[in-house]
Design an enzyme around this catalytic site. Structure first.
Site, mmCIF file in Angstrom:
data_model
loop_
_atom_site.group_PDB
_atom_site.id
_atom_site.type_symbol
_atom_site.label_atom_id
_atom_site.label_comp_id
_atom_site.label_asym_id
_atom_site.label_seq_id
_atom_site.Cartn_x
_atom_site.Cartn_y
_atom_site.Cartn_z
ATOM 1 N N ASN A 185 0.849 -1.188 0.000
ATOM 2 C CA ASN A 185 0.000 0.000 0.000
ATOM 3 C C ASN A 185 0.887 1.242 0.000
ATOM 4 O O ASN A 185 1.692 1.439 0.919
ATOM 5 C CB ASN A 185 -0.907 -0.015 1.233
ATOM 6 C CG ASN A 185 -1.931 1.103 1.205
ATOM 7 O OD1 ASN A 185 -1.606 2.249 0.913
ATOM 8 N ND2 ASN A 185 -3.169 0.780 1.516
ATOM 9 N N HIS B 31 0.871 6.071 1.932
ATOM 10 C CA HIS B 31 1.638 6.935 2.828
ATOM 11 C C HIS B 31 2.732 7.718 2.108
ATOM 12 O O HIS B 31 3.262 8.685 2.660
ATOM 13 C CB HIS B 31 2.197 6.130 4.006
ATOM 14 C CG HIS B 31 1.157 5.858 5.048
ATOM 15 N ND1 HIS B 31 0.889 6.722 6.077
ATOM 16 C CD2 HIS B 31 0.264 4.845 5.175
ATOM 17 C CE1 HIS B 31 -0.096 6.248 6.816
ATOM 18 N NE2 HIS B 31 -0.496 5.109 6.283
ATOM 19 N N HIS C 28 -5.763 3.654 -1.773
ATOM 20 C CA HIS C 28 -7.100 3.959 -1.262
ATOM 21 C C HIS C 28 -7.498 5.337 -1.766
ATOM 22 O O HIS C 28 -6.899 6.342 -1.388
ATOM 23 C CB HIS C 28 -7.083 3.926 0.270
ATOM 24 C CG HIS C 28 -8.433 4.097 0.900
ATOM 25 N ND1 HIS C 28 -8.638 3.937 2.252
ATOM 26 C CD2 HIS C 28 -9.652 4.441 0.382
ATOM 27 C CE1 HIS C 28 -9.915 4.147 2.535
ATOM 28 N NE2 HIS C 28 -10.539 4.468 1.411
ATOM 29 N N ARG D 233 -9.818 7.879 -1.170
ATOM 30 C CA ARG D 233 -10.794 8.306 -0.173
ATOM 31 C C ARG D 233 -11.707 9.404 -0.722
ATOM 32 O O ARG D 233 -11.321 10.170 -1.610
ATOM 33 C CB ARG D 233 -10.084 8.825 1.083
ATOM 34 C CG ARG D 233 -9.627 7.727 2.032
ATOM 35 C CD ARG D 233 -9.000 8.337 3.278
ATOM 36 N NE ARG D 233 -8.799 7.332 4.303
ATOM 37 C CZ ARG D 233 -9.660 7.046 5.271
ATOM 38 N NH1 ARG D 233 -10.811 7.701 5.327
ATOM 39 N NH2 ARG D 233 -9.404 6.126 6.166
ATOM 40 N N ARG E 22 -7.609 12.729 0.865
ATOM 41 C CA ARG E 22 -6.589 13.208 1.805
ATOM 42 C C ARG E 22 -5.178 12.794 1.407
ATOM 43 O O ARG E 22 -4.207 13.375 1.881
ATOM 44 C CB ARG E 22 -6.891 12.729 3.224
ATOM 45 C CG ARG E 22 -6.775 11.226 3.421
ATOM 46 C CD ARG E 22 -6.967 10.822 4.874
ATOM 47 N NE ARG E 22 -8.306 11.131 5.359
ATOM 48 C CZ ARG E 22 -8.764 10.716 6.543
ATOM 49 N NH1 ARG E 22 -7.982 9.995 7.329
ATOM 50 N NH2 ARG E 22 -9.993 11.004 6.919
ATOM 51 N N GLU F 99 -8.772 0.458 -3.057
ATOM 52 C CA GLU F 99 -9.701 0.514 -1.939
ATOM 53 C C GLU F 99 -10.592 1.741 -2.090
ATOM 54 O O GLU F 99 -10.125 2.816 -2.473
ATOM 55 C CB GLU F 99 -8.937 0.584 -0.615
ATOM 56 C CG GLU F 99 -8.040 -0.614 -0.360
ATOM 57 C CD GLU F 99 -7.229 -0.485 0.917
ATOM 58 O OE1 GLU F 99 -6.741 -1.513 1.406
ATOM 59 O OE2 GLU F 99 -7.076 0.654 1.419
ATOM 60 N N THR G 49 -8.613 3.593 8.806
ATOM 61 C CA THR G 49 -9.814 2.770 8.824
ATOM 62 C C THR G 49 -9.964 2.063 10.165
ATOM 63 O O THR G 49 -9.054 1.379 10.620
ATOM 64 C CB THR G 49 -9.775 1.740 7.688
ATOM 65 O OG1 THR G 49 -9.533 2.428 6.455
ATOM 66 C CG2 THR G 49 -11.100 1.000 7.587
ATOM 67 N N GLU H 279 -11.105 -9.329 2.901
ATOM 68 C CA GLU H 279 -9.850 -8.932 3.553
ATOM 69 C C GLU H 279 -10.176 -8.641 5.005
ATOM 70 O O GLU H 279 -10.977 -7.754 5.312
ATOM 71 C CB GLU H 279 -9.229 -7.702 2.896
ATOM 72 C CG GLU H 279 -7.938 -7.272 3.580
ATOM 73 C CD GLU H 279 -7.188 -6.176 2.856
ATOM 74 O OE1 GLU H 279 -6.283 -5.576 3.475
ATOM 75 O OE2 GLU H 279 -7.505 -5.906 1.681
ATOM 76 N N HIS I 261 -4.008 -4.279 7.792
ATOM 77 C CA HIS I 261 -4.212 -3.134 8.676
ATOM 78 C C HIS I 261 -3.378 -3.304 9.949
ATOM 79 O O HIS I 261 -3.627 -4.199 10.749
ATOM 80 C CB HIS I 261 -5.674 -2.915 9.059
ATOM 81 C CG HIS I 261 -5.908 -1.492 9.522
ATOM 82 N ND1 HIS I 261 -6.094 -0.448 8.639
ATOM 83 C CD2 HIS I 261 -5.927 -0.947 10.750
ATOM 84 C CE1 HIS I 261 -6.243 0.678 9.313
ATOM 85 N NE2 HIS I 261 -6.134 0.403 10.604
#
Length: 260
Positions: free
Chosen positions: A6, A9, A42, A44, A48, A69, A100, A150, A213
């Protein structure tokens, strides 16, 4: 065990200064070179970190499958259908959350989720549901005709952190502070048992099983004992490690961990 990296970040770091660097697109080739199996991002609703153009460029450029996602918001589903990633993972979203906080409420949002899944599948997009490790959630996932589940490993990861790194901050998954170590061990065993039971149930229902996660270089070994889980999606810990060793090395270190 497959590893989805992922790269959200990286975009978080970019957004901290509202500039162009670092670009998450630049990470895609590094992930492939390092041996990752999948790119996870992701998109969103509040944008963000990952933006629409990030998602578009990554999906169009990546030689690795892209797992996008997203929420079940119809406008977002329309965007995902236009982008056509390899997989869409439906997740809950709360504008006020830092990250999340749990799995989808499948019972409470059944019709909305079913509509989203049907539209995604009509556009030939594989679907995964981000759920808490429970038998009820597994059965709803099967009824909804999802391809994957998941499991949200946040509770496990936070209990592990409290037990082995002396974390004593109130967290969205754990409200108690300064618990006795015996109680934390009990909670950790219980969270792993929940993941074990739910993974077996999902597998027996014909669902493919992933987890993610809060997983990191220290706690991921515990998850590897669950044979039904065939994919992990890990981001924050890899990007954090890359600050010191570089992204390629950080990914390779995680691959070594998950393929012991």
């Amino acid at each position: 065990m497959k590893l989805g990296v992922n790269i959200d970040h990286i975009a978080v770091l970019r957004e901290a200064r509202k500039i162009n660097d670092p670009s998450p697109l630049d990470a895609v080739g590094v992930c492939r070179l390092a041996g990752a199996d999948q790119i996870t991002i992701h998109l969103r609703e509040d944008r963000r970190h990952i933006h629409d153009n990030d998602a578009r460029d990554i999906i169009n450029s990546s030689l690795l499958p892209v797992n996008l996602e997203c929420s079940i918001n119809p406008d977002i589903i329309d965007i995902v259908c236009a982008l056509k990633p390899y997989r869409a993972t439906l997740v809950p979203e709360n504008r006020n959350e830092v990250t999340t906080e749990g799995g989808l409420d499948l019972a409470g949002n059944y019709e909305k989720i079913k509509k989203a899944i049907d539209k995604l599948k009509a556009n030939e997009i594989e679907v995964s549901l981000f759920i808490d490790p429970s038998l009820e959630a597994c059965n709803y996932s099967r009824m909804l005709d999802s391809d994957w589940v998941e499991f949200h490993t946040g509770s496990f990861a936070n209990i592990y952190a409290m037990l082995y790194t002396n974390l004593r901050l109130t967290h969205h998954c754990i409200k108690e502070l300064d618990l006795p170590r015996a109680k934390l061990h009990q909670m950790l065993d219980s969270s792993l048992e929940d993941l074990n039971i739910a993974s077996k149930e999902a597998y027996n229902l014909g669902l493919r099983v992933a987890a993610g996660h809060g997983l990191n270089y220290n706690n991921v070994t515990e998850i590897l004992h669950i044979k039904e889980i065939t994919e992990l999606n890990i981001g924050q810990s890899i990007v954090a490690r890359s600050v010191y060793v570089g992204l390629e090395s950080a990914i390779k270190e995680m691959i070594l961990k998950v393929n012991k």
